[in-house]
Design a protein around this motif. Structure first.
Motif, PDB file in Angstrom:
ATOM      1  N   LEU A   1     -47.260 -37.559  -5.663  1.00  0.00           N
ATOM      2  CA  LEU A   1     -46.540 -36.451  -4.755  1.00  0.00           C
ATOM      3  C   LEU A   1     -45.648 -37.194  -3.934  1.00  0.00           C
ATOM      4  O   LEU A   1     -45.810 -38.407  -3.633  1.00  0.00           O
ATOM      5  N   TRP A   2     -44.514 -36.414  -3.352  1.00  0.00           N
ATOM      6  CA  TRP A   2     -43.595 -36.750  -2.332  1.00  0.00           C
ATOM      7  C   TRP A   2     -43.672 -35.663  -1.380  1.00  0.00           C
ATOM      8  O   TRP A   2     -43.588 -34.640  -1.648  1.00  0.00           O
ATOM      9  N   GLU A   3     -43.548 -36.105  -0.041  1.00  0.00           N
ATOM     10  CA  GLU A   3     -43.519 -35.238   1.187  1.00  0.00           C
ATOM     11  C   GLU A   3     -42.672 -35.679   2.159  1.00  0.00           C
ATOM     12  O   GLU A   3     -42.541 -36.990   2.316  1.00  0.00           O
ATOM     13  N   GLY A   4     -41.766 -34.776   2.518  1.00  0.00           N
ATOM     14  CA  GLY A   4     -40.869 -35.105   3.711  1.00  0.00           C
ATOM     15  C   GLY A   4     -39.983 -34.052   4.222  1.00  0.00           C
ATOM     16  O   GLY A   4     -40.039 -32.797   3.773  1.00  0.00           O
ATOM     17  N   GLU A   5     -39.058 -34.226   5.267  1.00  0.00           N
ATOM     18  CA  GLU A   5     -38.286 -33.227   5.700  1.00  0.00           C
ATOM     19  C   GLU A   5     -36.928 -33.400   4.865  1.00  0.00           C
ATOM     20  O   GLU A   5     -36.217 -34.436   4.843  1.00  0.00           O
ATOM     21  N   VAL A   6     -36.196 -32.168   4.398  1.00  0.00           N
ATOM     22  CA  VAL A   6     -35.201 -32.232   3.816  1.00  0.00           C
ATOM     23  C   VAL A   6     -34.234 -31.070   4.376  1.00  0.00           C
ATOM     24  O   VAL A   6     -34.619 -30.121   5.043  1.00  0.00           O
ATOM     25  N   THR A   7     -32.850 -31.209   3.997  1.00  0.00           N
ATOM     26  CA  THR A   7     -31.909 -30.321   4.332  1.00  0.00           C
ATOM     27  C   THR A   7     -31.202 -29.611   3.180  1.00  0.00           C
ATOM     28  O   THR A   7     -30.865 -30.432   2.293  1.00  0.00           O
ATOM     29  N   LEU A   8     -31.583 -28.187   2.960  1.00  0.00           N
ATOM     30  CA  LEU A   8     -31.014 -27.493   1.871  1.00  0.00           C
ATOM     31  C   LEU A   8     -29.976 -26.736   1.745  1.00  0.00           C
ATOM     32  O   LEU A   8     -29.813 -26.151   3.138  1.00  0.00           O
ATOM     33  N   SER A   9     -29.033 -26.810   1.001  1.00  0.00           N
ATOM     34  CA  SER A   9     -28.052 -25.582   0.911  1.00  0.00           C
ATOM     35  C   SER A   9     -28.211 -24.348   0.087  1.00  0.00           C
ATOM     36  O   SER A   9     -29.077 -24.330  -0.657  1.00  0.00           O
ATOM     37  N   THR A  10     -28.226 -23.102   0.908  1.00  0.00           N
ATOM     38  CA  THR A  10     -28.540 -22.032   0.461  1.00  0.00           C
ATOM     39  C   THR A  10     -27.525 -20.949   0.317  1.00  0.00           C
ATOM     40  O   THR A  10     -26.199 -21.276   0.455  1.00  0.00           O
ATOM     41  N   THR A  11     -27.694 -20.087  -0.498  1.00  0.00           N
ATOM     42  CA  THR A  11     -26.714 -18.865  -0.248  1.00  0.00           C
ATOM     43  C   THR A  11     -27.072 -17.837   0.459  1.00  0.00           C
ATOM     44  O   THR A  11     -26.134 -16.855   0.259  1.00  0.00           O
TER      45      THR A  11
ATOM     46  N   GLN B   1     -27.358 -23.529   5.687  1.00  0.00           N
ATOM     47  CA  GLN B   1     -28.374 -24.557   5.404  1.00  0.00           C
ATOM     48  C   GLN B   1     -29.645 -24.240   6.015  1.00  0.00           C
ATOM     49  O   GLN B   1     -29.771 -23.793   7.274  1.00  0.00           O
ATOM     50  N   VAL B   2     -30.776 -25.025   5.416  1.00  0.00           N
ATOM     51  CA  VAL B   2     -32.067 -24.713   5.888  1.00  0.00           C
ATOM     52  C   VAL B   2     -32.799 -26.079   6.031  1.00  0.00           C
ATOM     53  O   VAL B   2     -32.563 -26.936   5.054  1.00  0.00           O
ATOM     54  N   ILE B   3     -33.369 -26.458   7.174  1.00  0.00           N
ATOM     55  CA  ILE B   3     -34.105 -27.544   7.258  1.00  0.00           C
ATOM     56  C   ILE B   3     -35.795 -27.196   6.812  1.00  0.00           C
ATOM     57  O   ILE B   3     -36.137 -26.146   7.287  1.00  0.00           O
ATOM     58  N   ALA B   4     -36.221 -27.835   5.884  1.00  0.00           N
ATOM     59  CA  ALA B   4     -37.467 -27.526   5.567  1.00  0.00           C
ATOM     60  C   ALA B   4     -38.432 -28.693   5.149  1.00  0.00           C
ATOM     61  O   ALA B   4     -38.063 -29.713   5.062  1.00  0.00           O
ATOM     62  N   LEU B   5     -39.591 -28.444   5.123  1.00  0.00           N
ATOM     63  CA  LEU B   5     -40.796 -29.563   4.631  1.00  0.00           C
ATOM     64  C   LEU B   5     -41.121 -29.270   3.481  1.00  0.00           C
ATOM     65  O   LEU B   5     -41.608 -28.257   2.996  1.00  0.00           O
ATOM     66  N   MET B   6     -40.849 -30.328   2.667  1.00  0.00           N
ATOM     67  CA  MET B   6     -40.716 -30.220   1.098  1.00  0.00           C
ATOM     68  C   MET B   6     -41.919 -31.062   0.662  1.00  0.00           C
ATOM     69  O   MET B   6     -42.352 -32.192   1.153  1.00  0.00           O
ATOM     70  N   ARG B   7     -42.762 -30.442  -0.466  1.00  0.00           N
ATOM     71  CA  ARG B   7     -43.835 -31.144  -0.974  1.00  0.00           C
ATOM     72  C   ARG B   7     -43.833 -31.019  -2.591  1.00  0.00           C
ATOM     73  O   ARG B   7     -43.697 -29.916  -3.011  1.00  0.00           O
ATOM     74  N   THR B   8     -43.413 -32.084  -3.386  1.00  0.00           N
ATOM     75  CA  THR B   8     -43.440 -32.157  -4.711  1.00  0.00           C
ATOM     76  C   THR B   8     -44.534 -32.937  -5.369  1.00  0.00           C
ATOM     77  O   THR B   8     -44.905 -34.089  -4.759  1.00  0.00           O
TER      78      THR B   8
ATOM     79  N   VAL C   1     -41.498 -25.235   3.108  1.00  0.00           N
ATOM     80  CA  VAL C   1     -41.693 -24.438   4.409  1.00  0.00           C
ATOM     81  C   VAL C   1     -40.583 -24.653   5.208  1.00  0.00           C
ATOM     82  O   VAL C   1     -39.929 -25.751   5.643  1.00  0.00           O
ATOM     83  N   ASP C   2     -40.118 -23.334   5.752  1.00  0.00           N
ATOM     84  CA  ASP C   2     -39.065 -23.370   6.520  1.00  0.00           C
ATOM     85  C   ASP C   2     -39.157 -23.771   8.024  1.00  0.00           C
ATOM     86  O   ASP C   2     -39.884 -23.088   8.943  1.00  0.00           O
ATOM     87  N   ILE C   3     -38.644 -24.926   8.552  1.00  0.00           N
ATOM     88  CA  ILE C   3     -38.759 -25.372  10.044  1.00  0.00           C
ATOM     89  C   ILE C   3     -37.381 -25.233  10.752  1.00  0.00           C
ATOM     90  O   ILE C   3     -37.338 -26.143  11.704  1.00  0.00           O
ATOM     91  N   SER C   4     -36.375 -24.389  10.290  1.00  0.00           N
ATOM     92  CA  SER C   4     -35.225 -24.413  10.977  1.00  0.00           C
ATOM     93  C   SER C   4     -35.187 -24.132  12.391  1.00  0.00           C
ATOM     94  O   SER C   4     -34.691 -24.878  13.220  1.00  0.00           O
ATOM     95  N   GLU C   5     -36.063 -23.098  12.759  1.00  0.00           N
ATOM     96  CA  GLU C   5     -36.068 -22.587  14.166  1.00  0.00           C
ATOM     97  C   GLU C   5     -36.748 -23.465  14.779  1.00  0.00           C
ATOM     98  O   GLU C   5     -36.309 -23.701  16.081  1.00  0.00           O
ATOM     99  N   ARG C   6     -37.702 -24.281  14.589  1.00  0.00           N
ATOM    100  CA  ARG C   6     -38.492 -25.285  15.136  1.00  0.00           C
ATOM    101  C   ARG C   6     -37.556 -26.620  15.394  1.00  0.00           C
ATOM    102  O   ARG C   6     -37.460 -26.773  16.523  1.00  0.00           O
ATOM    103  N   LYS C   7     -36.797 -26.608  14.425  1.00  0.00           N
ATOM    104  CA  LYS C   7     -35.913 -27.773  14.730  1.00  0.00           C
ATOM    105  C   LYS C   7     -34.798 -27.492  15.856  1.00  0.00           C
ATOM    106  O   LYS C   7     -34.603 -28.480  16.651  1.00  0.00           O
ATOM    107  N   GLU C   8     -34.334 -26.417  15.737  1.00  0.00           N
ATOM    108  CA  GLU C   8     -33.207 -25.628  16.549  1.00  0.00           C
ATOM    109  C   GLU C   8     -33.855 -25.810  17.950  1.00  0.00           C
ATOM    110  O   GLU C   8     -33.173 -26.193  19.002  1.00  0.00           O
ATOM    111  N   LEU C   9     -35.097 -25.438  18.287  1.00  0.00           N
ATOM    112  CA  LEU C   9     -35.825 -25.420  19.357  1.00  0.00           C
ATOM    113  C   LEU C   9     -36.036 -26.918  20.056  1.00  0.00           C
ATOM    114  O   LEU C   9     -35.761 -26.997  21.278  1.00  0.00           O
TER     115      LEU C   9
END
Length: 630
Positions: A412-422, A428-435, A453-461
């Protein structure tokens, strides 16, 4: 006879299959209950870890604010000369602090005898701050005796207790965490700064959880509740009528594990429920515990849906066995081989996380509703497309390659990523990704499961809190704390790379600034400081680090700049200030070159600034780091 034999054979086969099926589902039932307990405990611990990070972030902010206030020039001026005007300046500064950082319910300055000299009360409910006119003698309070044991520059805390006025508890009960530090100047102790943190407001902001079952409680070192969903459980260590409300009384095994285990984090299954805990060091000499408790009833309610699904599944299998006796044997074996994967897929797709199932080429096969809500893409829009590449885009190409390479070789791979959304609300959304990859029986990749898992609000805080701790409120320049960090960082770079381009340090001071405050008022003084800051930002380079380090004092770090070049730039700044119609002042500047010894460089710049002041002000003076300054 043949029919009878067939009948008994069919009955025997059916009963055998029923027994095996029953045995299997009984085992599945207990495994599912154990899995639910483990997953619930894991979710509770994740919530506690998140809450701990929030508390630690706030603790750093408490320490920073305490250091800044205890070293403020306005407090030193008042302690040395307790006049009404100096007191008003302190009260104005404190009012700004409690207005922008609503954690504090009270700021006080006590003299060496424990008598209140300044007290500001603040209510976060109506955002009203009041200056106390009736001051009290706190010399007999335990926390003042503790404060007197602190060394100069040392910050201490006096646990969490209830606020008192004139020997009586304030009604309604108001819990507070007291943070204190001596105020001293040149080794002489002038008094004590005390900050009361509003525990109600602190708990309401930091103990929040989207799942009400996971809202943490705050426990002191004796097991009594300091924060809990039920306010009647609180402060048993102070209020005798509530002393029965103690975690050690309700869950003695869990309390034993919390206080004796070397692990700061864990959980205990007791009385059919779960007690998850996290040791918390909010302030020095203050040991607290964050806990999440789910009793047997709440744990059962959380597992009802999964257990109901298991029961429905078992009923259907029993019907199939009854209808197809012998053929059901093969179906049962087949189902047994596939049941674990099917349960995992159902759990993933019905969980709280956004889930994507993709084929061996990372093309989308299935997504759940949470994935659509997070990214804005529907299943039809993503089908048979490389979703990870679509969401990450070319800007994060290296991270995308790392994901593909990692999951192709590892599990597996785990980490923090920035995603482009519609999504219209967030591009953009900052999320924790696990593949994670899933292999077939022959060892080939069957498919990948990716959760987000969306962590955008936590990163903004986190960013807002970081900026709050590093920016000067009046000028929006960097503050002294951030300046000292940047100065040490620059000095380390120059020490490691002595052949690098030279850098300079300049200290600036507004000339005769006290006259502006005395003649025109502090509002005009603030305007002048703000205007000077704006001129500095407009005149100096974007690469220059500009900070306000005192009332009318500024510092500039000028990277890749020689002393001669810096002198030209600073003289240009000095002339612009002198000719500006917006400010009735001039500035004096001390300049030095930067080396690996940041303390000596700061002293050189300060000496140069003193020379500018001594030789008539409104000038730039230079003191090289190689000069004899002893």
């Amino acid at each position: 006879m043949q029919r009878k034999y067939t009948f008994f054979s069919l009955v025997g086969t059916t009963l055998t299959l029923f027994f095996l099926v029953s045995l299997y589902y009984v085992q599945e039932y207990y495994e599912m209950k154990s899995a639910i307990v483990r997953q619930t405990a894991k979710d509770a611990i994740h919530q506690l870890i998140y809450s701990e990070r929030e508390y630690e972030s706030l603790r750093d902010q408490f320490v920073s604010v305490t250091e800044l206030l205890s070293h403020s020039r306005s407090l030193f001026d008042y302690a040395n000369q307790p006049s009404a005007s100096n007191k008003a300046i302190v009260e104005e500064v404190w009012g700004s602090v409690v207005k922008n950082q609503r954690w504090y319910s009270q700021l006080r300055f006590l003299d060496n005898n424990g008598v209140e000299k300044i007290r500001l009360d603040h209510s976060h409910l109506d955002s009203i701050s009041t200056i106390a006119t009736t001051l009290q003698d706190k010399s007999q309070r335990d926390y003042f005796s503790y404060a007197r044991t602190l060394k100069n520059e040392q910050i201490g805390s006096w646990g969490i207790d209830l606020e008192m006025e004139n020997g009586q508890y304030v009604q309604p009960y108001t819990p507070a965490l007291r943070i204190m530090t001596p105020v001293s100047s040149e080794g002489e102790r002038l008094g004590y700064l005390m900050l009361n943190v509003d525990v109600w407001y602190l708990a309401s902001r930091l103990n929040y959880s989207p799942d009400n079952d996971f809202r943490p409680s705050l426990i002191n070192h004796n097991g009594f509740y300091l924060a809990n969903k039920n306010p009647n459980f609180l402060f048993g260590h102070i209020l005798s009528e509530r002393k029965e409300y103690n975690l050690a009384n309700y869950y003695p095994a869990a309390w034993q594990a919390m206080t004796t285990s070397e692990q700061d984090t864990g959980y205990v299954v007791e009385k059919g429920g779960i007690v998850a805990y996290k040791k918390l060091g909010l302030m020095p000499n203050t040991t607290l515990y964050l806990t999440v408790v789910l009793d047997q009833h709440r744990l059962f309610e959380r597992s009802t849906e999964q257990l109901r699904s298991l029961k429905q599944e078992a009923t259907l299998v029993f019907i199939l066995v009854l209808a197809f006796a012998v053929p059901a044997t093969w179906a049962l074996l087949y189902y047994r081989n596939r049941s674990i994967e099917s349960q995992l897929a159902r759990a993933a797709l019905s969980g709280m996380s956004a889930v994507l199932i993709s084929d061996r080429y990372h093309r989308a096969m299935m997504i759940n509703d949470e994935f659509t809500q997070l990214t804005g893409f529907s299943e039809d829009q993503l089908r048979m497309k490389n979703v990870i590449k679509l969401l990450m885009g070319d800007d994060h190409f290296e991270t995308m390659l790392e994901i593909f390479e990692t999951v192709s070789h590892d599990e597996l791979w785990e980490g923090e990523v920035t995603l482009s959304t519609t999504r219209k609300d967030h591009g953009q959304v900052i999320a924790l990704m696990r593949t994670q990859r899933v292999l077939s029986k022959v060892g080939r990749v069957s498919y990948y499961i990716t959760s987000l898992v969306d962590i955008s609000e936590r990163k903004e805080l986190e960013n807002r809190l970081r900026i709050l701790s590093e920016k000067d409120e009046l000028t929006q320049l960097w503050n002294r704390r951030k300046f000292e960090i940047e100065l040490r960082k620059t000095a380390r770079i120059l020490e490691r790379y002595p052949e690098a381009q030279p850098s300079c340090l300049a200290l600036l001071d507004i000339d005769y600034f006290k006259r502006v405050n005395d003649d025109l008022g502090h509002d005009e003084g603030d305007r002048v400081i703000s205007q000077i800051s704006a001129i500095m930002m407009d005149t100096l380079r974007d690469t220059d680090f500009i900070a306000r380090i005192g009332g009318e004092e500024f510092a500039v770090i000028m990277p890749q700049t020689s002393v001669a070049e810096a002198e030209i730039a600073l003289n240009r700044l000095r002339i612009i200030v002198e000719m500006s119609e917006q400010v009735p002042v001039t500035i004096s500047i001390g300049l030095t070159d930067l080396t690996g010894d940041n303390t000596r460089c700061y002293k050189c710049a300060d000496i140069a600034l003193y020379e500018s002041k001594a030789h008539g002000r409104n000038r730039v003076s230079i003191c090289h780091s190689s000069d004899d300054i002893a």
